[in-house]
Design a protein around this motif. Structure first.
Motif, mmCIF file in Angstrom:
data_model
loop_
_atom_site.group_PDB
_atom_site.id
_atom_site.type_symbol
_atom_site.label_atom_id
_atom_site.label_comp_id
_atom_site.label_asym_id
_atom_site.label_seq_id
_atom_site.Cartn_x
_atom_site.Cartn_y
_atom_site.Cartn_z
ATOM 1 N N ARG A 77 0.840 -1.194 0.000
ATOM 2 C CA ARG A 77 0.000 0.000 0.000
ATOM 3 C C ARG A 77 0.877 1.247 0.000
ATOM 4 O O ARG A 77 2.063 1.193 0.323
ATOM 5 C CB ARG A 77 -0.920 0.008 1.222
ATOM 6 C CG ARG A 77 -1.894 -1.145 1.294
ATOM 7 C CD ARG A 77 -2.974 -0.873 2.323
ATOM 8 N NE ARG A 77 -3.897 0.154 1.862
ATOM 9 C CZ ARG A 77 -4.775 0.776 2.659
ATOM 10 N NH1 ARG A 77 -4.824 0.478 3.943
ATOM 11 N NH2 ARG A 77 -5.590 1.686 2.184
ATOM 12 N N PRO A 78 0.328 2.405 -0.368
ATOM 13 C CA PRO A 78 1.119 3.642 -0.373
ATOM 14 C C PRO A 78 1.741 3.918 0.989
ATOM 15 O O PRO A 78 1.235 3.473 2.027
ATOM 16 C CB PRO A 78 0.081 4.714 -0.739
ATOM 17 C CG PRO A 78 -0.985 3.981 -1.467
ATOM 18 C CD PRO A 78 -1.045 2.620 -0.846
ATOM 19 N N LEU A 79 2.850 4.641 0.980
ATOM 20 C CA LEU A 79 3.566 4.955 2.209
ATOM 21 C C LEU A 79 2.623 5.570 3.241
ATOM 22 O O LEU A 79 1.890 6.514 2.942
ATOM 23 C CB LEU A 79 4.710 5.923 1.909
ATOM 24 C CG LEU A 79 5.637 6.259 3.085
ATOM 25 C CD1 LEU A 79 6.373 5.004 3.545
ATOM 26 C CD2 LEU A 79 6.620 7.347 2.690
ATOM 27 N N ASP A 151 -5.942 4.061 7.532
ATOM 28 C CA ASP A 151 -5.326 3.726 8.821
ATOM 29 C C ASP A 151 -5.535 2.259 9.197
ATOM 30 O O ASP A 151 -5.082 1.819 10.255
ATOM 31 C CB ASP A 151 -5.849 4.631 9.940
ATOM 32 C CG ASP A 151 -7.370 4.588 10.109
ATOM 33 O OD1 ASP A 151 -8.015 3.650 9.567
ATOM 34 O OD2 ASP A 151 -7.926 5.482 10.779
ATOM 35 N N GLY A 152 -6.241 1.491 8.365
ATOM 36 C CA GLY A 152 -6.437 0.066 8.612
ATOM 37 C C GLY A 152 -7.445 -0.274 9.688
ATOM 38 O O GLY A 152 -7.637 -1.456 9.996
#
Length: 237
Positions: A77-79, A151-152
């Motif tokens: 995933r993106p940084l 943020d998951g």
């Protein structure tokens, strides 16, 4: 698996997080009395899993996922973006490492994940992006769309379901019968009215039991070769 099974709102799978897949496999045999089937790797998230078919008359297309962070694998995933299901959250990682594999979440399958995403937004719930994901299998790539926040976070103590829409094939299509059957999923939460409204809005209706409680609790009941087994979130079996 009938193609019609991909076009119903349903409990899709329950998520058990493990510190390692080896620990998860041992937990499965000790707790449910069966060995999990092979799963695969998730290149997007840097995780891997093992699966158990828990389909039943009331939940005809359901499985249990034992998932762990893949050692050495990178999250693509993106940084700054986190893995799904709060798996990067330090407190949850420590809890699972110290106490063992635990039920942490559940996922609902929808025929139109975008419509479900909009329905939750209408209730003021930010379920995150709709991501395209896949993993390789001997039958070819398994593909799906899934809601994951940057943020998951799982939201509502893990009780608000992640939403998923499968492409032309569901994992249960190739999962062998396990002798384990999901009987019920019961949720208790201080924000039970909002949780119930969210489940109704995405079309789950009476497929899950929800009631108010001062403390959150998620409880899944299974029939197994060892009799009735109840898994509760935050509690190792």
């Amino acid at each position: 698996m009938s193609p019609d099974g991909l076009h119903r709102c349903a409990i899709d799978h329950l998520v058990v997080m493990a510190d390692t897949l080896h620990a998860g496999e041992a937990w499965c045999q000790r707790t449910l009395g069966v060995a999990p089937a092979a799963g695969g790797e998730h290149p997007l998230m840097g995780t891997h899993n093992r699966l158990i078919n828990v389909s039943s008359e009331s939940h005809p297309r359901a499985y249990l996922e034992i998932i762990a962070i893949h050692p050495g694998a990178k999250c693509a995933r993106p940084l700054g973006a986190a893995r799904w299901f709060d798996m990067d959250e330090a407190g949850l990682q420590q809890q699972v490492r110290q106490q063992g594999p635990q039920l942490i979440h559940w996922v609902a399958s929808l025929p139109d994940v975008a419509a479900g995403h909009r329905a939750l937004a209408g209730l003021g719930i930010d379920r995150g992006e709709i991501l395209e994901a896949s993993r390789p299998t001997p039958l070819g790539p398994l593909q799906w769309q899934i809601t994951v926040r940057h943020d998951g976070q799982r939201l509502m103590d893990g009780q608000l379901p992640t939403l998923i829409q499968w492409a032309d094939r569901h994992p249960c299509y190739s999962l062998p019968a396990s002798g384990v059957a999901l009987r019920s999923l019961h949720l208790e939460h201080p924000e039970a009215p909002l949780l119930a409204s969210a489940c109704t809005a995405v079309g789950l209706g009476a497929r899950v039991s929800i009631r108010h409680s001062a403390a959150p609790r998620m409880q899944a009941t299974f029939g197994t070769p060892r009799g009735t087994v109840v898994l509760q979130d935050g509690q190792p079996a």
